[in-house]
Design a protein around this motif. Structure first.
Motif, short mmCIF file in Angstrom:
data_model
loop_
_atom_site.label_atom_id
_atom_site.label_comp_id
_atom_site.label_asym_id
_atom_site.label_seq_id
_atom_site.Cartn_x
_atom_site.Cartn_y
_atom_site.Cartn_z
N GLU A 15 0.81 -1.21 0.00
CA GLU A 15 0.00 0.00 0.00
C GLU A 15 0.85 1.27 0.00
OE1 GLU A 15 -3.25 -1.80 -0.71
OE2 GLU A 15 -3.30 0.33 -0.30
N GLY A 299 -9.41 -5.59 -5.64
CA GLY A 299 -8.73 -4.33 -5.89
C GLY A 299 -7.29 -4.58 -6.25
N GLN A 303 -5.73 -7.03 -2.71
CA GLN A 303 -6.62 -6.59 -1.63
C GLN A 303 -8.06 -6.55 -2.13
OE1 GLN A 303 -5.13 -6.39 1.36
NE2 GLN A 303 -3.40 -7.00 0.09
N TYR A 304 -8.99 -6.50 -1.18
CA TYR A 304 -10.41 -6.42 -1.52
C TYR A 304 -10.98 -5.14 -0.95
CZ TYR A 304 -10.94 -10.92 -3.77
OH TYR A 304 -10.87 -11.96 -4.67
N ASN A 305 -11.63 -4.38 -1.82
CA ASN A 305 -12.15 -3.07 -1.45
C ASN A 305 -13.57 -3.16 -0.92
OD1 ASN A 305 -9.74 -2.01 -2.45
ND2 ASN A 305 -10.61 -1.69 -4.50
N CYS A 308 -16.49 2.81 1.39
CA CYS A 308 -16.30 3.50 2.67
C CYS A 308 -17.64 3.98 3.24
CB CYS A 308 -15.35 4.69 2.50
SG CYS A 308 -13.67 4.24 2.04
N THR A 334 -12.15 -3.35 8.64
CA THR A 334 -11.91 -2.52 7.45
C THR A 334 -10.87 -1.46 7.79
OG1 THR A 334 -13.71 -1.00 8.03
CG2 THR A 334 -14.25 -2.85 6.56
N GLN A 336 -9.17 2.34 6.19
CA GLN A 336 -9.27 3.42 5.22
C GLN A 336 -7.90 4.03 5.00
OE1 GLN A 336 -12.41 6.23 5.88
NE2 GLN A 336 -11.82 7.54 4.18
N ASP A 341 -11.09 5.28 -0.08
CA ASP A 341 -10.24 4.11 -0.30
C ASP A 341 -10.24 3.23 0.94
OD1 ASP A 341 -8.40 2.29 -1.17
OD2 ASP A 341 -6.66 3.62 -0.98
N CYS A 342 -11.12 2.24 0.96
CA CYS A 342 -11.25 1.34 2.11
C CYS A 342 -11.08 -0.11 1.67
CB CYS A 342 -12.62 1.51 2.77
SG CYS A 342 -12.87 3.15 3.53
N THR A 343 -10.47 -0.90 2.52
CA THR A 343 -10.21 -2.29 2.19
C THR A 343 -10.67 -3.20 3.32
OG1 THR A 343 -7.98 -2.31 3.11
CG2 THR A 343 -8.20 -1.69 0.79
#
Length: 381
Positions: A15, A299, A303-305, A308, A334, A336, A341-343
């Protein structure tokens, strides 16, 4: 070997965290001075190894402060040798070896961190034995020796440890800690080395044969407590779960439910409580079921989004362990990283074991009881 903190830290690196310059946490010497512990001891640069001295600090449990680095790794400070040389380490319940870089190591990872110089320690003893430790991502090769190790105010004499002479690959180059102090069972230790906590128990420097962990989302405030339990860090009862296999801190899990429906671990499964992994990981079919329920979509970087704006309405993921419900709210699972942009913090592992990492431990004060071979979980404050 387990998927240590490597999965979580790789996630951090992917990230863009590698762009953040390395920062060292507050030195343990300063923290101990603020607590009024070991001031004279450290000024004198020598160890008082008497049992009486060690017990004077261990009667109520001894706290070691931890620094939270980006919610991806928690590390504290130890001292090795006489006079003491300072290192930051991850206190990792998912491994059992203690190692730090050696002054002879020329890898970039070693050059970026503190390195131990055996020639400057009057209490160091070399075995001239080689060791290699392979993690999920990242590895170290080194030599085995023994020396005095200071953890908070606990003096661990004749402690077996590894000194890395090579740390290939980029992973350890970017970590903020120098090495790892494993707190798993002896059966997990590479090379059959005696783990630090086992040595503490043998030397009677902890009154109770257990340690406990509180993790905060703040940079400071997290702690590992050797030989004690601090009730100020949790509320409600402690739920005790027997260890099912004495290697990792492995316990049986009944199921995972959402809104009263089982979505994973349908027939029961095994999980480990692991301070060295930041996420929750599990087998692919089960993790995919969880991702589907929370609306996570693929994503970047694997990663998986999640949206938000939807986080507040997402369901709790409830882990049923020994008949007790341990909910994990969406605010815990989760993250941010920027506007919109949250995963999701659920990841797939190839291992059959589930891993309850830091996102779970932040919610539940965790007690690791070697005397009774059980894990205690209580709701963190």
């Amino acid at each position: 070997m387990k998927v240590l903190l490597v999965l979580c830290a790789l996630f951090a690196l992917s990230e863009g965290f590698t762009r953040i310059p390395l920062q060292r946490g507050k030195k343990l010497r300063q923290l101990l001075r603020e607590k009024g512990l070991l001031e004279d001891f450290l000024k004198q640069h020598h160890y008082d190894t008497s049992t009486k001295y060690a017990h004077s600090f261990a009667s109520q449990g001894v706290s070691e402060p931890l620094i939270n680095s980006l919610d991806a790794e928690y590390f504290g400070t130890i001292y090795i040798g006489t006079p003491p040389q300072e290192f930051s380490v991850v206190f990792d319940t998912g491994s059992s070896n203690l190692w730090v870089p050696s002054v002879t190591c020329q890898s970039e990872a070693c050059q970026n961190h503190q390195r131990f110089d055996p020639s400057k320690s009057s209490t160091y003893h070399s075995t001239e034995t080689s060791i290699s430790i392979q993690y999920g991502i990242g590895s170290m090769d080194g030599v085995v020796g023994s020396d005095t190790v200071l953890v908070s105010s606990l003096i661990d004499t004749n402690q077996q440890l590894a000194l890395s002479t090579s740390e290939p690959g980029p992973f350890f180059t970017y970590t903020k800690f120098d090495g790892i102090l494993g707190l798993g069972y002896p059966d997990l230790a590479v090379g059959g080395l005696i783990p630090v906590f086992d040595n503490m128990m043998t030397e009677n420097v902890v009154q109770q044969h257990l340690f406990s962990v509180y993790l905060s989302q703040e940079q400071n405030g997290s702690v590992v407590i050797f030989g004690g339990i601090d009730e100020s860090y949790f509320t409600g009862p402690i739920h005790w779960i027997p260890v099912s296999y004495q290697r990792y801190w492995q316990i049986p899990m009944d199921s995972i439910i959402v809104n009263g429906k089982v979505i994973a671990c349908e027939s029961g499964c095994q999980t480990i409580v692991d301070t060295g992994t930041s996420l929750v990981t599990g087998p692919s079919p089960d993790i995919n079921n969880i991702r589907k329920v929370i609306g996570a979509t693929p994503g970047q970087y694997g990663q998986y989004n999640v949206n938000c704006n939807d986080i507040s309405s997402l369901p709790d993921i409830i882990f049923i362990i020994n008949g007790i419900q341990f909910p994990l709210p969406p605010s815990a699972y989760t993250e941010q990283f920027g506007p919109g942009d949250c995963t999701s913090s659920f990841q797939v592992t190839n291992n059959y074991l589930w891993i309850l990492g830091d996102i779970f431990i932040r919610e539940y004060y965790s007690i690791f009881d070697r005397e009774n071979n059980r894990v205690g979980l209580a709701k963190s404050v």
